[in-house]
Design a protein around this motif. Structure first.
Motif, short mmCIF file in Angstrom:
data_model
loop_
_atom_site.label_atom_id
_atom_site.label_comp_id
_atom_site.label_asym_id
_atom_site.label_seq_id
_atom_site.Cartn_x
_atom_site.Cartn_y
_atom_site.Cartn_z
N THR A 13 -34.69 28.11 26.75
CA THR A 13 -35.83 28.26 26.93
C THR A 13 -35.93 29.41 27.88
O THR A 13 -35.48 29.95 28.58
CB THR A 13 -36.33 26.78 27.99
N GLU A 14 -37.83 29.51 28.38
CA GLU A 14 -37.94 30.56 29.04
C GLU A 14 -37.34 30.36 30.23
O GLU A 14 -36.94 31.17 31.18
CB GLU A 14 -39.83 30.07 29.40
N ARG A 15 -37.25 29.01 31.10
CA ARG A 15 -36.71 28.79 32.30
C ARG A 15 -35.05 28.55 32.05
O ARG A 15 -34.83 27.61 33.41
CB ARG A 15 -37.60 27.29 32.93
N ARG B 173 -45.88 15.17 31.29
CA ARG B 173 -47.10 15.53 31.65
C ARG B 173 -47.89 14.57 30.33
O ARG B 173 -48.86 14.26 31.02
CB ARG B 173 -47.50 16.94 30.45
N GLY C 220 -37.54 22.55 35.60
CA GLY C 220 -38.65 22.98 36.12
C GLY C 220 -39.95 22.70 34.68
O GLY C 220 -41.05 23.20 34.57
N PHE D 177 -40.68 22.93 30.50
CA PHE D 177 -41.47 23.60 29.27
C PHE D 177 -42.34 24.42 29.47
O PHE D 177 -43.13 23.83 30.37
CB PHE D 177 -41.63 23.34 27.83
N SER D 178 -42.43 25.92 29.40
CA SER D 178 -43.71 26.56 29.66
C SER D 178 -44.96 26.11 28.81
O SER D 178 -44.92 25.18 27.82
CB SER D 178 -43.73 27.82 29.33
N ASP D 179 -45.96 26.48 29.40
CA ASP D 179 -47.43 25.73 28.94
C ASP D 179 -46.86 26.45 27.10
O ASP D 179 -47.56 25.66 26.26
CB ASP D 179 -48.85 26.79 29.23
N ALA D 180 -46.33 27.35 26.49
CA ALA D 180 -46.60 28.16 25.61
C ALA D 180 -45.45 27.05 25.15
O ALA D 180 -45.71 27.23 23.86
CB ALA D 180 -45.80 29.93 25.81
N GLU D 181 -44.42 27.04 25.32
CA GLU D 181 -43.61 26.42 24.83
C GLU D 181 -43.72 25.53 24.16
O GLU D 181 -43.27 24.59 23.43
CB GLU D 181 -42.22 26.45 25.34
N ASN D 182 -44.70 24.37 25.40
CA ASN D 182 -45.64 23.38 25.13
C ASN D 182 -46.05 23.20 23.95
O ASN D 182 -46.04 22.05 22.86
CB ASN D 182 -45.39 22.79 26.52
#
Length: 254
Positions: free
Chosen positions: A120-122, A177, A205, A207-212
């Motif tokens: 993932t991004e993070r 969330r 950390g 998932f990012s907003d885009a991944e979510n």
């Protein structure tokens, strides 16, 4: 009179053999397996050893010939068929090395069918070592008397995972969330969504907003909450697997 001990005894060494086993076969062992039996377990001629192959099941063997660095095990017969495995995948972002080893080990004990490390991004990991992860899986299966091992995928990008997602498999997406909204009950989700399943756990950390948004756009995605407390990624992975096993897996009485 003293009770007759069970045979084979629970204390008998137990090993995974990466070859199909059969009754009456002789298995020659050298290398680490032989060192373990000869030097660590101090096995003697005739001593029992339990073997499993992740193909056909578990077998009882005995030491029929001992050398300095190798030995031969004679298989007497099958003790168990390969176990039926619940159709659950664990798709999880790798975390720090020791913690991810722990996830893989415990997921094996809990009975998942497939483990998919997800980039993932993070995700912050210097790279996975599949041979090391598989060694942890094998050790867990040997110690916990499992007769099946999960399959282990290579590190897979989240985008690729979602693009190729099978249409018949639910993806339970752990989303911290949604707890505040009162939605995402895992128990209710399990009641409503039967059949092949997977659990998706994000990195440290989250998932990012885009991944979510990308995960939610998947038709088979089912956002779920793991409760009111924020869990570390490794804790979340095993908590989610445990909840699924209790609700849809093989933990419930027949």
């Amino acid at each position: 009179m003293p009770a007759i001990p069970a045979y084979p005894p629970h204390s008998a060494p137990r090993l995974y053999i990466d070859a199909e086993l059969s009754e009456g076969a002789d298995i020659r062992l050298d290398g680490p397996h032989a060192h373990y039996l000869l030097k660590v377990m101090r096995i003697k001629h005739g001593d029992p050893v339990k073997l499993f192959d992740d193909r056909t099941g578990e077998y009882l063997a005995h030491a029929s010939a001992l050398g300095k660095r190798d030995l031969i095990l004679a298989i007497e017969g099958k003790t168990r068929d390969r176990e039926a495995v619940p159709d659950l995948w664990l798709c999880t972002a790798p975390v720090k090395k020791d913690r991810f080893n722990w996830i893989v080990e415990k997921a094996t004990e809990l009975g998942v069918a497939r483990i998919v490390p997800v980039q993932t991004e993070r995700t912050q990991t210097p790279g996975l070592k599949p041979e090391k992860l598989r060694a942890h899986m094998i050790e867990a299966a040997e110690q916990c008397e499992r007769t099946a091992l999960p399959s282990l995928d290579p590190l897979t990008k989240l985008t690729a995972l979602l693009e190729s997602w099978p249409a018949d498999r639910h993806l339970f997406f752990a989303d911290e969330r949604i707890h505040a909204t009162g939605e995402g009950s895992f128990r209710k989700a399990l009641v409503a969504h039967d059949g092949p399943a997977a659990i998706l756990i994000g990195p440290e950390g989250g998932f990012s907003d885009a991944e979510n948004a990308m995960i939610r756009a998947l038709p088979r995605s089912v956002p779920v909450s793991l409760g009111p407390r924020i869990l570390r990624a490794d804790t979340a992975a095993l908590a989610a697997v445990s909840l699924w096993m209790a609700g849809r897996g093989d933990w419930t009485p027949a």
